[in-house]
Motif scaffolding. Structure first.
Motif, short mmCIF file in Angstrom:
data_model
loop_
_atom_site.label_atom_id
_atom_site.label_comp_id
_atom_site.label_asym_id
_atom_site.label_seq_id
_atom_site.Cartn_x
_atom_site.Cartn_y
_atom_site.Cartn_z
N VAL A 34 42.93 35.19 37.28
CA VAL A 34 43.16 36.47 36.61
C VAL A 34 41.83 37.07 36.13
N ALA A 35 40.99 36.21 35.54
CA ALA A 35 39.70 36.71 35.08
C ALA A 35 38.86 37.22 36.26
N CYS A 36 38.89 36.48 37.39
CA CYS A 36 38.15 36.90 38.57
C CYS A 36 38.67 38.23 39.10
N TRP A 37 39.99 38.40 39.11
CA TRP A 37 40.58 39.64 39.62
C TRP A 37 40.18 40.82 38.75
N PHE A 38 40.31 40.66 37.43
CA PHE A 38 39.95 41.77 36.55
C PHE A 38 38.44 42.07 36.61
N PHE A 39 37.64 41.02 36.72
CA PHE A 39 36.19 41.24 36.82
C PHE A 39 35.85 41.99 38.11
N THR A 40 36.47 41.57 39.23
CA THR A 40 36.22 42.24 40.50
C THR A 40 36.70 43.69 40.45
N LEU A 166 45.98 37.97 46.85
CA LEU A 166 46.66 37.04 47.74
C LEU A 166 45.83 35.77 47.94
N VAL A 167 44.51 35.97 48.14
CA VAL A 167 43.64 34.81 48.33
C VAL A 167 43.65 33.92 47.10
N LEU A 168 43.52 34.55 45.91
CA LEU A 168 43.51 33.77 44.67
C LEU A 168 44.83 33.06 44.45
N THR A 169 45.94 33.74 44.78
CA THR A 169 47.25 33.10 44.62
C THR A 169 47.38 31.89 45.55
#
Length: 476
Positions: A34-40, A166-169
């Motif tokens: 989640v942190a990676c997604w929001f940062f990206t 999708l990749v992170l999931t």
């Protein structure tokens, strides 16, 4: 909530460890994803904003947009139309959209630019509902101040973010499955010593085999638990051996007086049945023997009852006891048992201790009985009590040096004393009583022959003051 917790606690420890490991990794992976997604997302929006700020609508496009509010319409260049959406916002809130651009809804931020704001970067939507990122800035077209809005669709980064999600999931799912498998492996590996310990305990419970020992490896908690288990089984085995030895020794000691008592009673009963009277002297001797054997048997049973309590059991109620008075009582009994002896107590000073009165008196009687029993007829037993040190010295045959370490063992009797009455429990009871009172006892060979017994008990030469309201008046 209570139901799931109860079901979780009902799971085997191995399953709980694996589940907790998987949950912990799942939470960690989810938080990182989640942190990676929001940062990206924030990074991509910042880059889009920077791109919009660096993009100005061409004058040709602005004139075309302005003309779109009037009569004349001119087509913009294709490459401009493919790059960004352009429209003008007039002071009255109307929008002028160049051909081939989708109209973008006017936001208050667009009007604030005309009111004096330098620029604005914000989100909006087209009339068709597509989300766009808008950069509004102030400019003039033909001398007319307007807000130029350059926008780009957010679908450019939303598609990238969707793929990233999708990749992170997928990675999170793989991580959770891997963590569960790793947790199960770690649980199985880490709990192998516990499995061995469990097997050993079940074996002991099933077979009562206390010789089982668990190999100890390392210095961790499992190793400590294994050492504790080994120490426990060793202590239990030793206790069972002592119990078996006590029963065997007690049976042996009880057999002798019981056999003699039975023989004497049978002689008396046979005399009554046959009518053949036993000579008066022999009859009196038989009755005296029966009385002595009954006394010995009662004493032995009392000793066994005293020793039946575990060493770790709490003693009876401790009281402040005048040791010198208890000694006087024990001396009186010793003089009765050895009337042909001289029992002298020339130096007896007051001394008060905390002990169980009955047990303390029995211990002193045993020490004095031991001295009387081993003294020669007409001999002397010397007793003194000074500053809590009780000394009993006899002039008997003494104790061999190699036998001294065994004198306080239960049922132990020296070869020279096995023909004398007694059970071998007296000194064992003395040692136990003295230890419970916080003192110490020792036997040693006396100078000039005989044995010297020394008992040291903590206390004071005067009794402690009685608690207020107890009604007890201390000795004067």
């Amino acid at each position: 909530m209570t139901g799931p917790v109860r079901r979780f606690r009902a799971l085997p420890l191995r399953s709980r460890l694996a589940l907790l490991t998987a949950v912990a990794v799942a939470v960690a992976v989810a938080a990182v994803s989640v942190a990676c997604w929001f940062f990206t997302r924030a990074q991509m929006r910042d880059e889009l904003d920077a791109s919009l700020r660096n993009t100005s609508a061409p004058d040709e496009v602005l004139r075309e947009a302005f003309d779109a509010c009037g009569v004349r319409l001119r087509q913009p260049s294709a490459e401009t139309a493919n790059f960004a959406y352009v429209q003008l916002v007039l002071p009255d809130g109307r929008r002028c959209v160049a051909p081939y651009y989708p109209p973008v809804k006017v936001r208050p931020e667009d009007l604030e630019v005309l009111g004096g704001a330098a620029e604005s970067v914000h989100d909006s939507t087209t009339d068709g509902g597509a989300e766009v990122r808008v950069h509004s800035y102030r400019t003039t077209v033909g001398g007319v101040p307007v807000t130029a809005s350059v926008s780009r669709p957010l679908g450019e980064i939303d598609a990238t973010l969707s793929r990233l999600a999708l990749v992170l999931t997928a990675l999170a799912g793989i991580g959770v499955v891997g963590a569960g498998a790793a947790g199960l492996w770690v649980a199985r590996t880490g709990l192998k010593p516990v499995d061995r310990l469990t097997g050993a305990v079940e074996h002991v419970a099933r077979t009562e085999d206390l010789t089982v020992r668990i190999p100890v490896e390392g210095e961790d908690e499992i190793a400590r638990l294994s050492r504790s288990f080994n120490a426990m089984t060793a202590a239990l085995a030793s206790s069972r051996d002592r119990q078996a030895r006590l029963i065997a020794d007690a049976g042996h000691e009880l057999r002798t007086p019981l056999t003699s008592l039975r023989t004497n009673i049978e002689l008396l009963a046979r005399s009554e049945e046959t009518g053949r009277a036993i000579p008066p002297g022999d009859r009196r001797a038989l009755l005296a023997s029966v009385t002595a054997q009954m006394t010995e048997l009662a004493s032995l049973i009392g000793d066994l009852q005293e020793l039946a309590r575990p060493d770790a059991a709490a003693p009876g109620r401790l009281e402040v006891v005048a040791l010198h008075e208890v000694l006087d009582t024990a001396l009186s009994r010793a003089r009765l048992r050895g009337p042909e002896l001289t029992v002298s107590a020339d130096e007896v000073r007051p001394w008060y201790v905390r002990a169980e009165p009955a047990a303390l008196e029995r211990a002193l009687v045993n020490v004095l009985d031991n001295a009387v029993k081993f003294s020669e007829p007409g001999g002397t037993v010397e007793v003194s009590l000074v500053d809590g040190e009780l000394v009993v010295r006899d002039h008997g045959p003494g104790i061999a040096p190699e036998e001294l370490p065994h004198v306080f063992e239960r049922f132990w009797r020296s070869p020279s004393a096995r023909s004398l009455p007694g059970s071998g429990l007296g000194l064992s009871i003395v040692a136990r009583t003295v230890r419970q009172a916080g003192g110490e006892v020792a036997l040693a060979a006396a100078e000039g022959g005989g044995t010297r017994a020394v008992i040291r008990l903590p206390g004071a030469p005067t009794p402690p003051p009685a608690p207020p309201g107890s009604g007890v008046v201390p000795d004067q």
